[in-house]
Design a protein around this motif. Structure first.
Motif, PDB file in Angstrom:
ATOM      1  N   ALA A   1     -33.262 -29.867   6.259  1.00 18.47           N
ATOM      2  CA  ALA A   1     -32.030 -30.237   5.562  1.00 18.47           C
ATOM      3  C   ALA A   1     -31.009 -29.093   5.612  1.00 18.47           C
ATOM      4  O   ALA A   1     -29.818 -29.320   5.866  1.00 18.47           O
ATOM      5  N   ILE A   2     -31.465 -27.870   5.377  1.00 13.92           N
ATOM      6  CA  ILE A   2     -30.549 -26.722   5.461  1.00 13.92           C
ATOM      7  C   ILE A   2     -30.015 -26.574   6.878  1.00 13.92           C
ATOM      8  O   ILE A   2     -28.824 -26.320   7.091  1.00 13.92           O
ATOM      9  N   TYR A   3     -30.890 -26.743   7.852  1.00 22.00           N
ATOM     10  CA  TYR A   3     -30.493 -26.628   9.261  1.00 22.00           C
ATOM     11  C   TYR A   3     -29.426 -27.662   9.604  1.00 22.00           C
ATOM     12  O   TYR A   3     -28.406 -27.350  10.237  1.00 22.00           O
ATOM     13  N   LEU A   4     -29.648 -28.909   9.163  1.00 22.00           N
ATOM     14  CA  LEU A   4     -28.699 -29.981   9.457  1.00 22.00           C
ATOM     15  C   LEU A   4     -27.377 -29.766   8.726  1.00 22.00           C
ATOM     16  O   LEU A   4     -26.293 -29.966   9.303  1.00 22.00           O
TER      17      LEU A   4
ATOM     18  N   LEU B   1     -26.024 -20.300   5.981  1.00 21.97           N
ATOM     19  CA  LEU B   1     -26.658 -19.390   6.927  1.00 21.97           C
ATOM     20  C   LEU B   1     -27.584 -18.420   6.201  1.00 21.97           C
ATOM     21  O   LEU B   1     -28.690 -18.123   6.671  1.00 21.97           O
ATOM     22  N   PHE B   2     -27.148 -17.939   5.045  1.00 24.76           N
ATOM     23  CA  PHE B   2     -28.005 -17.067   4.236  1.00 24.76           C
ATOM     24  C   PHE B   2     -29.241 -17.820   3.743  1.00 24.76           C
ATOM     25  O   PHE B   2     -30.359 -17.296   3.771  1.00 24.76           O
ATOM     26  N   LEU B   3     -29.044 -19.062   3.303  1.00 27.32           N
ATOM     27  CA  LEU B   3     -30.175 -19.857   2.836  1.00 27.32           C
ATOM     28  C   LEU B   3     -31.159 -20.146   3.964  1.00 27.32           C
ATOM     29  O   LEU B   3     -32.381 -20.187   3.741  1.00 27.32           O
ATOM     30  N   LEU B   4     -30.651 -20.340   5.181  1.00 27.62           N
ATOM     31  CA  LEU B   4     -31.535 -20.577   6.317  1.00 27.62           C
ATOM     32  C   LEU B   4     -32.404 -19.356   6.593  1.00 27.62           C
ATOM     33  O   LEU B   4     -33.612 -19.476   6.846  1.00 27.62           O
ATOM     34  N   ALA B   5     -31.794 -18.173   6.536  1.00 30.22           N
ATOM     35  CA  ALA B   5     -32.574 -16.946   6.720  1.00 30.22           C
ATOM     36  C   ALA B   5     -33.594 -16.776   5.593  1.00 30.22           C
ATOM     37  O   ALA B   5     -34.734 -16.368   5.826  1.00 30.22           O
ATOM     38  N   LEU B   6     -33.191 -17.114   4.369  1.00 29.48           N
ATOM     39  CA  LEU B   6     -34.108 -17.017   3.231  1.00 29.48           C
ATOM     40  C   LEU B   6     -35.247 -18.025   3.355  1.00 29.48           C
ATOM     41  O   LEU B   6     -36.406 -17.716   3.064  1.00 29.48           O
ATOM     42  N   ALA B   7     -34.934 -19.240   3.828  1.00 24.73           N
ATOM     43  CA  ALA B   7     -35.952 -20.278   3.971  1.00 24.73           C
ATOM     44  C   ALA B   7     -36.947 -19.950   5.069  1.00 24.73           C
ATOM     45  O   ALA B   7     -38.086 -20.428   5.050  1.00 24.73           O
ATOM     46  N   ALA B   8     -36.533 -19.142   6.050  1.00 21.58           N
ATOM     47  CA  ALA B   8     -37.435 -18.781   7.145  1.00 21.58           C
ATOM     48  C   ALA B   8     -38.434 -17.697   6.744  1.00 21.58           C
ATOM     49  O   ALA B   8     -39.431 -17.491   7.454  1.00 21.58           O
TER      50      ALA B   8
ATOM     51  N   THR C   1     -17.441 -28.231   4.500  1.00 26.10           N
ATOM     52  CA  THR C   1     -16.926 -27.723   5.771  1.00 26.10           C
ATOM     53  C   THR C   1     -16.117 -26.443   5.622  1.00 26.10           C
ATOM     54  O   THR C   1     -15.428 -26.044   6.571  1.00 26.10           O
ATOM     55  N   SER C   2     -16.184 -25.804   4.480  1.00 22.93           N
ATOM     56  CA  SER C   2     -15.490 -24.528   4.326  1.00 22.93           C
ATOM     57  C   SER C   2     -16.344 -23.412   4.926  1.00 22.93           C
ATOM     58  O   SER C   2     -17.563 -23.508   5.006  1.00 22.93           O
ATOM     59  N   MET C   3     -15.690 -22.333   5.345  1.00 24.54           N
ATOM     60  CA  MET C   3     -16.416 -21.213   5.939  1.00 24.54           C
ATOM     61  C   MET C   3     -17.321 -20.540   4.922  1.00 24.54           C
ATOM     62  O   MET C   3     -18.398 -20.042   5.259  1.00 24.54           O
ATOM     63  N   ARG C   4     -16.915 -20.538   3.661  1.00 24.64           N
ATOM     64  CA  ARG C   4     -17.764 -19.951   2.626  1.00 24.64           C
ATOM     65  C   ARG C   4     -19.089 -20.699   2.529  1.00 24.64           C
ATOM     66  O   ARG C   4     -20.161 -20.095   2.432  1.00 24.64           O
ATOM     67  N   THR C   5     -19.024 -22.039   2.570  1.00 21.10           N
ATOM     68  CA  THR C   5     -20.252 -22.833   2.510  1.00 21.10           C
ATOM     69  C   THR C   5     -21.128 -22.576   3.728  1.00 21.10           C
ATOM     70  O   THR C   5     -22.356 -22.490   3.625  1.00 21.10           O
TER      71      THR C   5
END
Length: 511
Positions: free
Chosen positions: A75-78, A22-29, A13-17
């Protein structure tokens, strides 16, 4: 174990995570944009897998051809959703507490502040503080008394910075939820409609040529409406480039369906028809030649079927118009007498010898170059087949044989060996329409605008503090000390502090 779970939750729940996810979601798309997706184009996906052998099979097993419904993307989205919720709730509570709290006490030694100024004024401490409070209009201030007759003023400004930050992240959270709901309840379908008064009704998936439903859409509860395509006007520049497409159409929805009322609308590219929450777009257009086949017994049949555009510059088209012989009860005999008219259609005919091509996309001199095939078309096999072509395997097996080849202009005809005649009667235009339904599109827009406003607020507003101490001296004057601190960064605060401090150190003039 409790400590491990607590630390894991804090890390998630940290902002860094949240930023990493968010970066991983863009990469996964990215694979969804670079690789064919099974939900959008199953044949192309199958061809890609077959063409790339073991590599294509491996990507398929890893769900790279179903990115947005894959386990790892979900999983990344959730996790991003959980991370944002866990991060924002404590920050919201802290912000609410800070809004209710008073500005902090004046530090004992203001000279240690990054910004500091001092002066001696003839006014009383109370007058100095009152003047400072009046000059700091718009700041949150609190006045306090000190020993020895001194007074202090604590002021703070820039609370909207954190509010903008929270708005940005909550809007991002809302955007994620809206996109997820949109994927569940949206649908999108394409259909070709002849521009001769033909109608299309959004009553089920069977009426579409292609249909892509959301995860919770089964096609039984589509938004009811109907469109009728009356005409299609196309204007061209002299070089053949299209200038404007306009579909003259009527539509009905809601109470109009029961009353039979049609409402006119001119549909153009990028100007969709918006009706009962759906959008109808014009994607393209083409031609549908009309053929009449007269069989040896004197019966005739006429069909107008859209042909597929193979040259977008000249609208040279290719297709197949199929006929079933009338009045034949013998199934075997009927399968041997079926007819298919295949070939090319040119809206503006040009010839290289006998080879037909098109010189312009507009209907200036239409003509067709046809192959007439007779035999078994395979339409009784129970398997679906393309309306744009015949089954080549039937030709290879000799069950479908070419019996004639000829170029025809409008009104021209040819005769087969058994007395059957094929006449080219003319051509109709067709419009390629797309129906899109997304119940969350308004919320996506709202959250996107909120993200921009929140981000702009958090970047332009600076959080800063200012303290004023007024202490009487032995000469009956007042020593004024001013200190300032930027809560976020000091860029730009130095000039503002100097301006405020100079005003506070200036004796107030009596009116």
């Amino acid at each position: 174990m409790t400590a491990f779970l607590r630390n894991t939750w804090r890390g998630l729940t940290s902002m860094r995570t949240a930023l990493i996810l968010l970066f991983l979601l863009a990469l996964a798309a990215m694979p969804g944009a670079l690789l064919p997706q099974r939900s959008l184009n199953p044949p192309r996906t199958a061809d890609y897998i077959a063409a790339h052998g073991w590599w294509g099979t491996l990507l398929d097993r890893l769900e790279f051809f179903d990115v947005y419904s894959s386990v790892w993307f979900s999983a990344i989205y959730l996790m991003l959703f959980i991370s944002l919720v866990g991060c924002l709730l404590p920050r919201t509570v802290d912000y609410a507490r800070s809004m209710r709290a008073q500005p902090v006490l004046t530090p004992r030694n203001l000279a240690r502040m990054p910004h500091h100024a001092q002066a001696t004024l003839p006014e009383e401490p109370a007058a100095v503080i009152a003047d400072a409070k009046a000059r700091l209009s718009g700041w949150r201030t609190v006045e306090r008394d000190e020993d020895g007759g001194g007074k202090t003023l604590s002021a703070e400004k820039g609370y909207l910075r954190e509010l903008g930050n929270l708005v940005f992240h909550f809007a991002m959270l809302g955007l994620i939820v809206a996109l997820a709901l949109g994927k569940m309840f949206n649908y999108e379908g394409q259909v070709i409609v002849l521009a001769d008064g033909s109608e299309f009704c959004n009553s089920g998936t069977a009426g579409y040529d292609t249909f892509r439903p959301g995860l919770r859409v089964d096609g039984t509860d589509l938004t009811p409406f109907c469109v009728r395509v009356d005409d299609l006007d196309v204007s061209y520049f002299p070089d053949g480039q299209a200038e404007q497409f306009t579909v003259r159409m009527d539509y009905q929805a809601g109470a109009d369906l029961d009353a039979g009322t049609w409402r006119p609308y001119d549909l153009r590219v990028n100007e969709p028809l918006r009706v009962v929450g759906d959008r109808v777009y014009l994607l393209g257009h083409g031609y549908a030649p009309t053929f009449t086949v007269t069989f040896p017994n004197g019966e005739s049949r006429t069909q107008t079927i859209q042909w597929r555009t193979v040259d977008p510059q000249t609208l040279l088209s290719q297709g197949a118009t199929k006929f079933d012989p009338p009045g034949t009860t013998d199934a075997e005999q009927r399968r041997k007498s079926q007819i298919a008219i295949t070939g090319l259609f040119a809206p503006t005919a040009q010839y290289d010898g006998t080879l037909l091509t098109s010189g312009h996309p507009d209907l200036q001199d239409p003509a067709v170059a046809v192959d007439v095939l007779r035999g078994d078309l395979g339409i009784d096999s129970g398997r679906g087949q393309s309306i744009f072509e015949v089954d080549q395997s039937l030709v290879d097996q000799g069950r479908l044989v070419r019996v004639a080849r000829q170029n025809l202009e409008v009104g021209g005809q040819l005769r087969l060996d058994d007395g059957t005649t094929v006449r080219f009667d003319g051509v109709e235009r067709w419009a390629y329409l797309q129906v899109s339904h997304d119940p969350t599109q308004v919320w996506v827009l709202v959250f996107a605008v909120a993200m921009i406003l929140g981000l702009g607020t958090s970047l332009t507003i600076k959080r800063r503090r200012l303290w004023v101490r007024a202490t009487p001296d032995d000469a009956g004057r007042t020593v004024v000390s001013v200190g300032g601190l930027a809560r976020t960064d000091q860029a730009g605060y130095g000039e503002e502090f100097s301006r405020i401090a100079a005003a506070l150190r200036t004796p107030r003039r009596e009116p």
